[in-house]
Write an enzyme that holds these catalytic residues in place. Structure first.
Site, PDB file in Angstrom:
ATOM      1  N   GLY A   4       5.380   8.378  38.080  1.00  0.00           N
ATOM      2  CA  GLY A   4       6.606   8.784  38.771  1.00  0.00           C
ATOM      3  C   GLY A   4       7.674   7.711  38.777  1.00  0.00           C
ATOM      4  O   GLY A   4       7.450   6.598  39.243  1.00  0.00           O
ATOM      5  N   GLY A   6      10.499   8.109  40.448  1.00  0.00           N
ATOM      6  CA  GLY A   6      11.374   8.467  41.570  1.00  0.00           C
ATOM      7  C   GLY A   6      11.623   7.226  42.420  1.00  0.00           C
ATOM      8  O   GLY A   6      11.424   6.086  41.968  1.00  0.00           O
ATOM      9  N   PHE A   7      12.034   7.448  43.658  1.00  0.00           N
ATOM     10  CA  PHE A   7      12.348   6.310  44.535  1.00  0.00           C
ATOM     11  C   PHE A   7      11.145   5.391  44.716  1.00  0.00           C
ATOM     12  O   PHE A   7      11.265   4.173  44.684  1.00  0.00           O
ATOM     13  CB  PHE A   7      12.816   6.804  45.904  1.00  0.00           C
ATOM     14  CG  PHE A   7      14.221   7.311  45.894  1.00  0.00           C
ATOM     15  CD1 PHE A   7      15.283   6.441  45.780  1.00  0.00           C
ATOM     16  CD2 PHE A   7      14.485   8.670  46.003  1.00  0.00           C
ATOM     17  CE1 PHE A   7      16.583   6.886  45.776  1.00  0.00           C
ATOM     18  CE2 PHE A   7      15.783   9.132  45.994  1.00  0.00           C
ATOM     19  CZ  PHE A   7      16.840   8.250  45.883  1.00  0.00           C
ATOM     20  N   GLY A   8       9.956   6.000  44.924  1.00  0.00           N
ATOM     21  CA  GLY A   8       8.773   5.210  45.205  1.00  0.00           C
ATOM     22  C   GLY A   8       8.294   4.461  43.973  1.00  0.00           C
ATOM     23  O   GLY A   8       8.115   3.232  44.002  1.00  0.00           O
ATOM     24  N   GLU A 163      23.629  21.022  54.049  1.00  0.00           N
ATOM     25  CA  GLU A 163      24.616  20.317  53.226  1.00  0.00           C
ATOM     26  C   GLU A 163      25.187  21.244  52.151  1.00  0.00           C
ATOM     27  O   GLU A 163      26.397  21.261  51.911  1.00  0.00           O
ATOM     28  CB  GLU A 163      23.979  19.068  52.597  1.00  0.00           C
ATOM     29  CG  GLU A 163      23.662  18.012  53.651  1.00  0.00           C
ATOM     30  CD  GLU A 163      23.087  16.710  53.099  1.00  0.00           C
ATOM     31  OE1 GLU A 163      23.179  15.708  53.813  1.00  0.00           O
ATOM     32  OE2 GLU A 163      22.557  16.700  51.981  1.00  0.00           O
ATOM     33  N   ASP A 292       6.696  11.126  48.868  1.00  0.00           N
ATOM     34  CA  ASP A 292       6.534  12.523  49.282  1.00  0.00           C
ATOM     35  C   ASP A 292       5.112  13.037  49.091  1.00  0.00           C
ATOM     36  O   ASP A 292       4.705  14.026  49.705  1.00  0.00           O
ATOM     37  CB  ASP A 292       7.478  13.425  48.473  1.00  0.00           C
ATOM     38  CG  ASP A 292       8.922  13.342  48.948  1.00  0.00           C
ATOM     39  OD1 ASP A 292       9.192  12.554  49.877  1.00  0.00           O
ATOM     40  OD2 ASP A 292       9.769  14.068  48.394  1.00  0.00           O
ATOM     41  N   ALA A 308      13.750   9.273  51.236  1.00  0.00           N
ATOM     42  CA  ALA A 308      13.772   8.218  50.231  1.00  0.00           C
ATOM     43  C   ALA A 308      13.278   6.881  50.794  1.00  0.00           C
ATOM     44  O   ALA A 308      12.544   6.153  50.122  1.00  0.00           O
ATOM     45  CB  ALA A 308      15.196   8.075  49.687  1.00  0.00           C
ATOM     46  N   GLN A 309      13.653   6.550  52.028  1.00  0.00           N
ATOM     47  CA  GLN A 309      13.278   5.250  52.588  1.00  0.00           C
ATOM     48  C   GLN A 309      11.762   5.100  52.721  1.00  0.00           C
ATOM     49  O   GLN A 309      11.230   4.002  52.534  1.00  0.00           O
ATOM     50  CB  GLN A 309      13.939   5.052  53.954  1.00  0.00           C
ATOM     51  CG  GLN A 309      15.258   4.310  53.880  1.00  0.00           C
ATOM     52  CD  GLN A 309      15.136   2.939  53.230  1.00  0.00           C
ATOM     53  OE1 GLN A 309      14.188   2.194  53.450  1.00  0.00           O
ATOM     54  NE2 GLN A 309      16.105   2.597  52.407  1.00  0.00           N
TER      55      GLN A 309
HETATM   56  C1  FAD Z   1      18.190  18.156  47.453  1.00  0.00           C
HETATM   57  C2  FAD Z   1      17.529  16.981  48.124  1.00  0.00           C
HETATM   58  C3  FAD Z   1      18.248  16.208  49.012  1.00  0.00           C
HETATM   59  C4  FAD Z   1      17.654  15.113  49.645  1.00  0.00           C
HETATM   60  N1  FAD Z   1      18.393  14.369  50.501  1.00  0.00           N
HETATM   61  C5  FAD Z   1      17.858  13.264  51.042  1.00  0.00           C
HETATM   62  C6  FAD Z   1      18.647  12.407  51.858  1.00  0.00           C
HETATM   63  O1  FAD Z   1      19.837  12.673  52.122  1.00  0.00           O
HETATM   64  N2  FAD Z   1      18.065  11.271  52.356  1.00  0.00           N
HETATM   65  C7  FAD Z   1      16.768  10.956  52.072  1.00  0.00           C
HETATM   66  O2  FAD Z   1      16.297   9.905  52.508  1.00  0.00           O
HETATM   67  N3  FAD Z   1      15.990  11.748  51.325  1.00  0.00           N
HETATM   68  C8  FAD Z   1      16.503  12.894  50.797  1.00  0.00           C
HETATM   69  N4  FAD Z   1      15.724  13.692  50.001  1.00  0.00           N
HETATM   70  C9  FAD Z   1      14.289  13.382  49.849  1.00  0.00           C
HETATM   71  C10 FAD Z   1      14.061  12.247  48.858  1.00  0.00           C
HETATM   72  O3  FAD Z   1      14.798  12.468  47.672  1.00  0.00           O
HETATM   73  C11 FAD Z   1      12.566  12.168  48.582  1.00  0.00           C
HETATM   74  O4  FAD Z   1      11.896  11.895  49.790  1.00  0.00           O
HETATM   75  C12 FAD Z   1      12.251  11.072  47.560  1.00  0.00           C
HETATM   76  O5  FAD Z   1      12.843  11.379  46.326  1.00  0.00           O
HETATM   77  C13 FAD Z   1      10.748  10.907  47.403  1.00  0.00           C
HETATM   78  O6  FAD Z   1      10.504   9.902  46.457  1.00  0.00           O
HETATM   79  P1  FAD Z   1       9.185   9.931  45.582  1.00  0.00           P
HETATM   80  O7  FAD Z   1       9.226   8.684  44.745  1.00  0.00           O
HETATM   81  O8  FAD Z   1       8.005  10.178  46.434  1.00  0.00           O
HETATM   82  O9  FAD Z   1       9.334  11.218  44.648  1.00  0.00           O
HETATM   83  P2  FAD Z   1      10.519  11.662  43.657  1.00  0.00           P
HETATM   84  O10 FAD Z   1      11.760  10.856  43.891  1.00  0.00           O
HETATM   85  O11 FAD Z   1      10.592  13.128  43.770  1.00  0.00           O
HETATM   86  O12 FAD Z   1       9.946  11.251  42.242  1.00  0.00           O
HETATM   87  C14 FAD Z   1       8.795  11.816  41.680  1.00  0.00           C
HETATM   88  C15 FAD Z   1       8.797  11.539  40.179  1.00  0.00           C
HETATM   89  O13 FAD Z   1       7.523  11.877  39.657  1.00  0.00           O
HETATM   90  C16 FAD Z   1       7.673  12.555  38.424  1.00  0.00           C
HETATM   91  N5  FAD Z   1       6.466  13.381  38.248  1.00  0.00           N
HETATM   92  C17 FAD Z   1       6.006  14.352  39.064  1.00  0.00           C
HETATM   93  N6  FAD Z   1       4.865  14.853  38.599  1.00  0.00           N
HETATM   94  C18 FAD Z   1       4.572  14.158  37.463  1.00  0.00           C
HETATM   95  C19 FAD Z   1       3.508  14.208  36.515  1.00  0.00           C
HETATM   96  N7  FAD Z   1       2.486  15.065  36.653  1.00  0.00           N
HETATM   97  N8  FAD Z   1       3.551  13.376  35.459  1.00  0.00           N
HETATM   98  C20 FAD Z   1       4.578  12.505  35.302  1.00  0.00           C
HETATM   99  N9  FAD Z   1       5.612  12.413  36.162  1.00  0.00           N
HETATM  100  C21 FAD Z   1       5.604  13.227  37.233  1.00  0.00           C
HETATM  101  C22 FAD Z   1       8.961  13.351  38.616  1.00  0.00           C
HETATM  102  O14 FAD Z   1       9.545  13.686  37.373  1.00  0.00           O
HETATM  103  C23 FAD Z   1       9.814  12.381  39.427  1.00  0.00           C
HETATM  104  O15 FAD Z   1      10.598  11.550  38.608  1.00  0.00           O
HETATM  105  C24 FAD Z   1      16.289  14.796  49.371  1.00  0.00           C
HETATM  106  C25 FAD Z   1      15.563  15.578  48.464  1.00  0.00           C
HETATM  107  C26 FAD Z   1      16.179  16.654  47.840  1.00  0.00           C
HETATM  108  C27 FAD Z   1      15.389  17.487  46.859  1.00  0.00           C
END
Ligand code: FAD
Length: 407
Positions: A4, A6-8, A163, A292, A308-309
């Site tokens: 992943g 993403g943010f994490g 939003e 998440d 995100a935080q």
């Molecule tokens: C529309 C929207 C608005 C939001 N607004 C806010 C906000 O205002 N403030 C806030 O703090 N948070 C907000 N969030 C929540 C925040 O974006 C998430 O909590 C955050 O992105 C979680 O980070 P993460 O690294 O856990 O996952 P993500 O950022 O979702 O990243 C997961 C990554 O894993 C990859 N992945 C998944 N499965 C696989 C796999 N099997 N193989 C390879 N790669 C894979 C995906 O492609 C992705 O790049 C919002 C979310 C959304 C959808």
């Protein structure tokens, strides 16, 4: 290995840049998406390139890190191996930050009629549906069908629904006015349905009431206590009432990424992985789950919010735990989340901010929101250009080329 970008996952990779380890970050997409600004793309205030950036470019200068584009199908804990179409790759330590997807609470058939907002593709599809609804209404001779085309229902009164509703109401009442000859875009109905007793339930009651009032002023019909019982092409059922709507959007539920199921350990109801106080999984101190996808119950007894935080702080923590372990240092103690606050924006110049003892609403909250989001647009094209373009779109009520469908 990190699953992943993403943010994490990205924070974890960056935190390991000076550690004596080889890092591989795997993602099924080649870009990181700044999800909090997705709804700005869905409502034509920003372009996809403003909020997404190639993962490879972000990590280009990090010599101990490589990037792999692949979708991980399964995690084999006993063999310490990740499986993907066409291959497998082994690991010594694993950080899983695969995030979450939409949940339709067992009604997956609703998805076709009511898409959600999670990826850039979703944002562009929502933008396309929103803009084409006005185009179709313009050439629709029947007034009842025209009104249906101009009815937009958002299911779920959390931050994404609120939003999106605010931005849609604003565009239809300002940006699009004067562009059409037959329809008056101001007659668009934007209905926000929330099953619970109030919208934005993660905010204090006072702020959620202010948000509801701000949306109502923008022209959004906020309907609380309205659980949706059915969705199909062009309609939403709320109990016995049927709402006819040309566009329906889903912002009600999330479920953890499916790859978690392959771990073969009990997951919570939302499919999240219950983690130990150090974010590892039971019996596997070499595997960390963050963001998440993780259910961290050790701080409040309830899972930490999907924001995100949480993902950023957990990514940093897991990376540090690995770096300490490989260099023989003792563990830094359990993970602890420091909550910097909660924000939601409700159209131009209006927002709410819960910063613990300080609570803001209206324009000051909106200014604060702008500052925070620009600050965290890490590694993007140029955060000041993005800020400028976005402020321009807002203050001039212009969307320019972003009003092109298919863009
Ligand atoms: C529309 C929207 C608005 C939001 N607004 C806010 C906000 O205002 N403030 C806030 O703090 N948070 C907000 N969030 C929540 C925040 O974006 C998430 O909590 C955050 O992105 C979680 O980070 P993460 O690294 O856990 O996952 P993500 O950022 O979702 O990243 C997961 C990554 O894993 C990859 N992945 C998944 N499965 C696989 C796999 N099997 N193989 C390879 N790669 C894979 C995906 O492609 C992705 O790049 C919002 C979310 C959304 C959808």
């Amino acid at each position: 290995m990190i699953i992943g970008g993403g943010f994490g996952g990205l924070t974890a990779a960056r935190s390991l840049r000076t550690a004596p380890v080889s890092v591989t970050l795997v993602d099924r997409r080649n870009h990181h998406v700044f999800q909090p600004l997705l709804y700005q793309v869905a409502t034509a205030a920003l372009s996809p390139g403003d909020i997404a950036y190639p993962i490879r470019s972000i990590l280009r200068k990090q010599k101990n890190t490589e990037v792999l584009l692949a979708e991980i199908a399964a995690i084999d804990l006993s063999r310490r191996e990740l499986q993907f179409t066409g291959g497998s790759i082994s690991y010594d330590y694993l950080i899983v930050g695969a995030g979450a997807a939409h949940s339709y609470f067992g009604h997956d058939d609703w998805e076709k009629s009511a898409p959600g907002l999670k990826t850039l593709e979703d944002a562009l599809e929502i933008r396309r549906r929103f803009l084409l609804a006005f185009e179709e209404a313009e050439r629709e001779p029947d007034p009842a069908r025209r009104q249906k085309l101009l009815t937009f229902v958002l299911v779920g009164g959390g931050p994404t629904g609120a939003e999106l509703a605010g931005a849609m109401a604003e565009i239809s009442r300002t940006v699009l006015v004067g562009d059409f000859r037959v329809v008056d875009p101001r007659q668009a109905r934007i209905i926000l349905l929330e099953a619970g007793p109030r919208i934005l339930p993660t905010f204090p009651e006072g702020l959620s009431a202010k948000a509801s009032a701000a949306l109502t002023r923008l022209g959004v019909e906020v309907r609380i206590g309205s659980p949706v019982t059915g969705i199909g092409p062009g309609f939403v059922d709320v109990g016995a009432e049927r709402l006819e709507a040309g566009t329906i959007l889903w912002s009600a539920g999330v479920a953890a990424a499916p790859v978690a199921r392959s771990l073969g350990i009990p997951l919570d109801r939302a499919g999240r992985v219950p983690v130990e106080p150090d974010l590892s999984i039971p019996g596997h101190p070499e595997v960390f789950v963050i963001g998440d996808l993780a259910a961290f119950l050790h701080q409040t007894g309830k899972p930490l919010p999907g924001v995100a935080q949480v993902a950023i702080q957990q990514g940093r923590y897991a990376a540090t735990a690995i770096a300490r372990r490989v260099s023989g240092q003792p563990s830094a103690g359990p993970f602890h989340y420091r909550d910097p606050g909660n924000l939601a924006v409700l159209g131009r110049g209006a927002a709410i901010a819960d910063l613990g003892r300080v609570r803001l609403s209206g324009f000051p909250a909106w200014l604060f929101w702008c500052f925070v989001h620009i600050l965290y647009l890490i590694g993007f094209r140029n955060r000041f250009i993005v800020m400028f373009e976005w402020a321009w779109a807002y203050f001039r009520n212009e969307r320019g080329a972003r009003l092109i469908t298919g863009n």
